[in-house]
Design a protein around this motif. Structure first.
Motif, short mmCIF file in Angstrom:
data_model
loop_
_atom_site.label_atom_id
_atom_site.label_comp_id
_atom_site.label_asym_id
_atom_site.label_seq_id
_atom_site.Cartn_x
_atom_site.Cartn_y
_atom_site.Cartn_z
N LEU A 416 -8.98 5.39 -36.36
CA LEU A 416 -9.29 4.06 -36.86
C LEU A 416 -10.76 3.98 -37.29
N LEU A 417 -11.63 4.62 -36.54
CA LEU A 417 -13.04 4.64 -36.92
C LEU A 417 -13.28 5.48 -38.17
N GLY A 418 -12.50 6.55 -38.31
CA GLY A 418 -12.61 7.37 -39.51
C GLY A 418 -14.01 7.96 -39.67
N PRO A 419 -14.61 7.80 -40.84
CA PRO A 419 -15.94 8.38 -41.08
C PRO A 419 -17.02 7.85 -40.15
N LEU A 420 -16.78 6.71 -39.53
CA LEU A 420 -17.78 6.16 -38.62
C LEU A 420 -17.88 6.98 -37.33
N VAL A 421 -16.94 7.90 -37.10
CA VAL A 421 -17.03 8.78 -35.94
C VAL A 421 -18.34 9.55 -35.97
N SER A 422 -18.72 10.00 -37.15
CA SER A 422 -19.96 10.76 -37.28
C SER A 422 -21.16 9.93 -36.85
N VAL A 423 -21.15 8.65 -37.19
CA VAL A 423 -22.26 7.77 -36.80
C VAL A 423 -22.27 7.56 -35.29
N ILE A 424 -21.09 7.36 -34.72
CA ILE A 424 -21.01 7.12 -33.28
C ILE A 424 -21.43 8.36 -32.50
N LEU A 425 -21.07 9.55 -33.00
CA LEU A 425 -21.44 10.77 -32.29
C LEU A 425 -22.94 11.04 -32.35
N ASN A 426 -23.65 10.36 -33.25
CA ASN A 426 -25.11 10.50 -33.26
C ASN A 426 -25.73 9.87 -32.02
N SER A 427 -24.95 9.01 -31.36
CA SER A 427 -25.41 8.44 -30.11
C SER A 427 -25.24 9.47 -29.00
N ALA A 428 -26.35 9.81 -28.35
CA ALA A 428 -26.29 10.83 -27.30
C ALA A 428 -25.36 10.42 -26.17
N ALA A 429 -25.35 9.12 -25.85
CA ALA A 429 -24.49 8.65 -24.75
C ALA A 429 -23.01 8.84 -25.08
N HIS A 430 -22.63 8.48 -26.32
CA HIS A 430 -21.23 8.65 -26.71
C HIS A 430 -20.83 10.12 -26.72
N LEU A 431 -21.67 10.94 -27.34
CA LEU A 431 -21.33 12.36 -27.46
C LEU A 431 -21.25 13.01 -26.08
N GLU A 432 -22.18 12.68 -25.21
CA GLU A 432 -22.17 13.27 -23.87
C GLU A 432 -20.93 12.84 -23.09
N ARG A 433 -20.59 11.55 -23.20
CA ARG A 433 -19.44 11.06 -22.45
C ARG A 433 -18.13 11.66 -22.96
N ILE A 434 -17.99 11.73 -24.28
CA ILE A 434 -16.75 12.30 -24.86
C ILE A 434 -16.63 13.78 -24.52
N SER A 435 -17.72 14.52 -24.65
CA SER A 435 -17.66 15.96 -24.39
C SER A 435 -17.38 16.24 -22.92
N LYS A 436 -18.01 15.51 -22.00
CA LYS A 436 -17.76 15.75 -20.59
C LYS A 436 -16.33 15.36 -20.21
N ALA A 437 -15.81 14.31 -20.85
CA ALA A 437 -14.41 13.94 -20.58
C ALA A 437 -13.47 15.07 -21.00
N LEU A 438 -13.71 15.65 -22.17
CA LEU A 438 -12.87 16.76 -22.63
C LEU A 438 -13.01 17.96 -21.71
N MET A 439 -14.22 18.23 -21.24
CA MET A 439 -14.43 19.36 -20.34
C MET A 439 -13.63 19.20 -19.04
N GLN A 440 -13.59 18.00 -18.51
CA GLN A 440 -12.88 17.77 -17.25
C GLN A 440 -11.37 17.75 -17.45
N VAL A 441 -10.92 17.17 -18.54
CA VAL A 441 -9.48 17.06 -18.77
C VAL A 441 -8.86 18.42 -19.07
N LEU A 442 -9.60 19.28 -19.78
CA LEU A 442 -9.06 20.58 -20.21
C LEU A 442 -9.27 21.68 -19.18
N GLU A 443 -9.59 21.33 -17.96
CA GLU A 443 -9.82 22.36 -16.94
C GLU A 443 -8.53 23.12 -16.65
N LEU A 444 -8.62 24.44 -16.71
CA LEU A 444 -7.44 25.29 -16.55
C LEU A 444 -7.15 25.56 -15.08
#
Length: 1104
Positions: A416-444
């Motif tokens: 839904l955000l589409g191209p605005l994802v790039s703008v949101i990911l420029n926020s360190a807080a958003h990028l850090e939270r999304i990346s850490k969430a993926l790291m924890q969810v994808l734990e093997l």
């Protein structure tokens, strides 16, 4: 009434026709009279019935007003008759509408509590509800709006409470659905096919103000219905969701709330009824929105993962309806509604997905065209951040359906955000939270011991990559494959809309930061690159603005940086073996500084000194106690994911990946020869994907076209085995998957390997035996021998000869001639005949003989290499390591196969290897004996007469003795015996002994010894496979000497006596005649029938 009967159109006639029944019903209110009137009503025209409506309804209403208890059947009949009248007429009188509504509700409500239903029959309740539905539909003009005047609040409240109680507590689905439909009609929200009154904005505002008093009760009760028992069916749930959304949309509508501010205050003469009125002030709206958000969250959790697609579709309709009408008043609910909407964008049903896409497009367009666009984007951004924060917790605590919904919501926000994802990911807080969430969810989950235990072998390496099976990954937080697919699509969507450089740097930093995140970061990086290339990406942004696609150069730069990290020393050469095998110990001896020898250097101390290298820490094998299963499994999965990543990068770059093959292909081939099964399969699959992506038609073409620098790397690395101990495995994989065009290129490398074996075979044998085995398998495949075809044709000729009809007359003539020749009669004629048949010499032969001395023909390259390899095998057959001896025996068998067409080269080599092979056959571990016997059988097939005397004198006696000693043991053993090594050795010897005897054409004494050793295995007490193998031995022996073995078998068991064809001949007496049926009978008779035909010439002879 029959369909052909015409209805009454004249009001006077109709009145006269109905009057007796109406009067009778008033006097005697019985079911029969009601049914009589009901039948007559069906014969009246609708227009006529409209004129007589009040008159007809009077007796029916009178029945309901009669004091005292009434039977359910009577009330049901009255309700059904009134339904017919109301369905075909209109109610013009407000008094009639009000009174009928009250009277019908009283029929099914409790006398003490009008808001609760009575314990009447389900049929009665259903009939009354249908009548209520017909009454509300029949209300004509503006009279229906009088229901929503403040003075009607008590009566309307009682009706609403009654309908809610019926919808919530009844067990009948029909009653529940009918009650909810009445609620829809009562709020002027009916969606049936009949015509309905369309209220104006003021009228709608009036209805909304009145229904605001009932909003808490309706929303709470209906939410309980929605989240109720699944057994109530999807129809009831859908009806309840419609009532909830339409009621909330009516009361909380933004346009109404703006208009209501200017409306006049309610009248002051209402008395206590004024306490029931609700004024929709801003404070009330805000408080109500907060309470509705709690209910909405409950509804979303129950319906978004519902099994029936229509319920999920209705949830989309609910969210779209409220977002379109109440986005301002329900500010606290907008996030929840958006979450429900975006969660359905990846629904498994295409109808739900399509409706959701339309709804999201409308939401996006509404907000982009309004001044609240920035606010809408902020809501999406905040929701994404909030969901990323709670994602690990939800993935740990929710069920699979809820997990899938949450991930679909996450993915929906990104789309839904589409191209605005790039703008949101420029926020360190958003990028850090999304990346850490993926790291924890994808734990093997890396505790499966089978991953470490599974080992690859030559069969696995030779398996086509297309058929290579990659084991499914197991995760700690979920088990459903669909969840993993959505997670990977989330990563691809991030790569599609995000900045490739930012994402690559961030996740590479996580990759380096901690070993706990390494595997998850690699999975995310792989999919980000695929997403950036537009591979397997779903719907794009909903807005008109599309993403700025990453250029091919951007992708190439990102891929190079990731691959450099993947293939670095510490991340590529990981420990995957849990225990030290012979091979590991010998590799460590080879790599120890005190024993390092250059493969191409001379055997001297200076070479050793110059070749000393420090072993990197990643190669040092730790003690077994520290190599835990967790660590080994983690390393295996990390390598598999990195190999999958290289395949993903090839898919992303296509033909532009070819220049990167110079740095990546060697690494992939290295892992294709890995001992761990999972890693080798992942490497083979990766090689196939690289072939497709780079445009190579096959794996062979991939290796051949890149063989120049691959072989150069192998040659260099073989000289520095301390740093590159995997180089032999790369050569093994290349030989396995290439063709004969590679042979001239690898000649020098093969000579280097052989020289290394000569210089330090005690340390390098285990390391290079696999290479030699792969080399010989490749030569056997590239240059197939003709001996197998010859043996097949010989056997077919033999079979044809055996099937010829025996001619006794010709046999006796031949016998007489041979006897005369033995006595010297007629020998002169034979000699003269032979002299005449000598052919004359040709001129070519004379010229050839007159030439110089014989020059030995130069051998083809593959035969020359085979001889060199076989020479080394002769020395290595006595190696102390059993593993090496077994591998050398396999190599030796292949050498014999390749040299089988060159007898002049094979026989001297067979003579040289015989002493060492004999030791393996007679004085070695049973496993080695098995392999050595297989080599002996191959030698027998190829060398023939050359081995007859050796086998007869040195091998057969020991084999026969061994078989005879083991026969009693196997006859008495149980089923577990078939798992022992002794059984396997017996089976191998029996399966090969017959063909060996036939091929070598052994003498009678040897055949008798073999027969004597094998006869006990014809017993039915032996294991089945040993019996079958023994039968095959005798089938071969019968081919060699049918008469002798016919006699042998009949001596053992003969079920019939043979009558001589002439009285002058003596009767045949055999020891097997007259014996009772015993343990040998079945197999002996089976052989006699198969090889000598049915006993058509035998009859029972009287005992003598």
């Amino acid at each position: 009434m029959p369909s052909t009967m015409s209805q009454i159109n004249d009001p006077k006639i109709a009145f006269a026709y109905l009057r007796p029944a109406c009067v009778l019903l008033t006097r005697e209110p019985t079911v029969t009279n009601v049914e009589t009137l009901s039948g007559q009503l069906k014969e009246i025209n609708d227009a006529t019935l409209q004129q007589l409506q009040e008159y007809v309804l009077f007796p029916l209403r009178f029945v309901l007003k009669v004091p005292g208890p009434k039977k359910d059947k009577l009330v049901q009949a009255v309700a059904e008759a009134m339904s017919h009248v109301l369905e075909n007429t209109c109610v013009h009188s407000w008094d009639t509408l009000r009174d009928l509504l009250s009277e019908l509700c009283l029929c099914i409500c409790s006398p003490t509590d009008p808001g609760k239903p009575t314990d009447s029959s389900e049929e009665l309740k259903l009939a009354v509800l249908r009548c209520l539905d017909a009454l509300l539909h029949a209300a004509y003009g503006d009279i229906v709006y009088k229901l929503f005047e403040p003075i009607m609040l008590p009566g309307l409240g009682a009706a609403v409470s009654l309908l809610l109680a019926l919808g919530e507590n009844e067990k009948s689905r029909e009653i529940q659905a009918a009650a909810l439909k009445c609620l829809q009609v009562l709020t002027l929200q009916c969606d049936c096919t009949q015509e309905h009154i369309v209220p104006s904005s003021e009228e709608r505002c009036s209805v909304g103000s009145t229904m605001a008093s009932f909003l808490p009760g309706i929303t709470v009760a209906v939410s309980r219905i929605i989240s109720g028992d699944m057994r109530q069916g999807h129809t009831v749930t859908i009806k309840a969701m419609k009532v909830w959304s339409q009621t909330v949309g009516l009361v909380m509508e933004d346009n109404q709330l703006k208009a209501c501010e200017s409306l006049k205050a309610p009248p002051a003469d209402l008395g206590r009824i004024a306490q029931l009125l609700v004024l929709r002030t801003p404070v009330w709206v805000k408080t109500t929105a907060g309470k509705l958000s709690v209910l909405l969250k409950k509804i979303i959790s129950c319906t978004t993962a519902h099994q029936h697609w229509k319920v999920r579709l209705e949830m989309v309709e609910l969210a779209d309806h409220l977002l379109a009408r109440c986005s301002l008043s329900l500010g606290e609910c907008v996030g929840l509604l958006l979450e429900a909407l975006v969660g359905a964008i990846n629904d498994e049903d295409p109808r739900v997905r399509q409706r959701c896409e339309v709804a999201l497009r409308e939401v996006s367009q509404r907000n982009q065209s309004s001044s609240s666009h920035q606010t809408f984007t902020d809501v999406l951004s905040e929701n994404l951040h909030s969901l990323a924060t709670s994602l690990p917790r939800l993935m740990r605590t929710s069920n699979d359906q809820m997990k899938l919904f949450v991930l679909n919501v996450f993915l929906g926000y990104l789309k839904l955000l589409g191209p605005l994802v790039s703008v949101i990911l420029n926020s360190a807080a958003h990028l850090e939270r999304i990346s850490k969430a993926l790291m924890q969810v994808l734990e093997l989950d890396v505790m499966d011991v089978r991953i470490v235990e599974e080992r690859s072998n030559t069969v696995t390496i030779e398996t086509s990559p297309a058929s290579a099976h990659i084991q499914r990954k197991h995760f700690l937080n979920f088990t459903v494959e669909r969840i993993f697919s959505v997670l990977m699509e989330i990563c691809r969507t991030l790569g599609y809309y995000g900045n490739i450089y930012l994402l690559t740097d961030h996740f590479l930093n996580l990759y380096d930061q901690s070993s706990a995140y390494r595997k998850q970061a690699a999975m995310v990086l792989n999919e980000i690159v695929r997403g950036a290339a537009g591979i397997a990406v779903g719907a794009q942004g909903q807005g008109e603005v599309q993403r700025q696609s990453a250029t091919q150069e951007d992708l190439k730069t990102a891929v190079m940086s990731i691959m450099e990290e993947y293939t670095s020393l510490n991340n590529w050469h990981l420990i995957t073996v849990s225990e030290e095998t012979d091979r590991d110990r010998q590799d460590q001896q080879l790599l120890s500084p005190s024993r390092l020898i250059s493969i191409s250097g001379s055997h001297g101390s200076s070479t050793v000194a110059n070749s000393l290298q420090v072993i990197p820490p990643s190669f040092a094998s730790p003690p077994p106690s520290s190599s835990t299963i967790h660590r080994l499994n983690s390393n295996i999965w990390q390598l598999c994911i990195q190999l999958e990543g290289i395949a993903c990068f090839a898919q992303a770059l296509g033909h532009d990946f070819r220049p990167l093959l110079m740095t990546s292909l060697y690494c992939v081939l290295e892992k294709a020869g890995e001992e761990t099964l999972l890693v080798s399969q992942a490497a083979l699959s990766s090689m196939l994907d690289i072939c497709k992506a780079c445009g190579y038609p096959s794996l062979m073409e991939l290796i051949n076209e890149n063989s120049d620098y691959l072989l150069n790397d192998i040659s260099l690395n073989l000289q520095r085995l301390s740093q590159h101990p995997q180089a032999p495995r790369v050569l093994t994989v290349m030989l396995t998957h290439s063709d004969c065009s590679l042979l001239p290129l690898v000649r020098d490398i093969v000579q280097d390997v052989l020289m290394a074996l000569d210089l330090s075979y005690d340390h390098t044998a285990a390391l290079f035996c696999s290479v030699l085995h792969a080399l010989m398998k490749a030569l056997a495949r590239w240059f197939p021998s003709s001996f197998s075809r010859t043996s097949k044709s010989t056997s077919s000729k033999q079979a044809t000869t055996d099937k010829e009809v025996f001619n006794i007359n010709q046999f006796l003539l031949d016998y007489q001639k041979q006897k005369e020749l033995a006595q010297g009669i007629g020998i002169e004629e034979d000699i003269n005949t032979e002299d005449i048949e000598v052919p004359p010499r040709t001129e070519g032969e004379d010229d050839e003989n007159l030439g110089g001395p014989d020059v030995k023909e130069e051998l083809p390259l593959h035969l020359s290499i085979t001889k060199d390899v076989m020479e080394r095998c002769i020395h290595l057959l006595s190696d102390p390591s059993l593993r090496v001896r077994l591998k050398v025996l396999d190599v030796l068998e292949l050498c014999v196969y390749v040299l089988s067409d060159k007898e002049n080269e094979l026989l001297p080599m067979a003579h040289r290897c015989w002493p060492a092979l004999l030791q393996r056959l007679t004085a070695d571990d049973p496993l080695a004996v098995l392999r050595a016997f297989r080599v002996l059988c191959t030698l027998g097939e190829t060398c023939g007469d050359f081995l007859r005397r050796r086998v007869s004198k040195e091998v057969l006696p020991k084999l026969s003795t061994s078989l005879a000693q083991q026969a009693p043991i196997s006859a008495k053993a149980g089923p577990i015996y078939t798992r022992t090594l002794a059984y396997k050795l017996q089976l191998a010897v029996l399966e090969g002994l017959g063909s060996l005897c036939q091929r070598l054409e052994l003498g009678e004494a040897d055949l008798d010894a073999v027969s004597e050793a094998c006869l006990p295995y014809l017993s039915c007490r032996q294991p089945i496979r040993l019996q079958e193998a023994c039968l095959s031995v005798f089938r071969h022996l019968i081919q060699v000497d049918p008469d002798a073995f016919w006699f042998t078998l009949n001596e053992l068991h003969c079920s019939s006596a043979y009558i001589p064809p002439h009285p002058d001949l003596q009767p045949v007496l055999l020891n097997g005649m007259g014996k009772p049926r015993d343990e040998y009978s079945d197999n002996v008779l089976k052989l006699l029938r198969e090889e000598f035909g049915p006993f058509t010439d035998v009859v029972n002879q009287p005992g003598s």
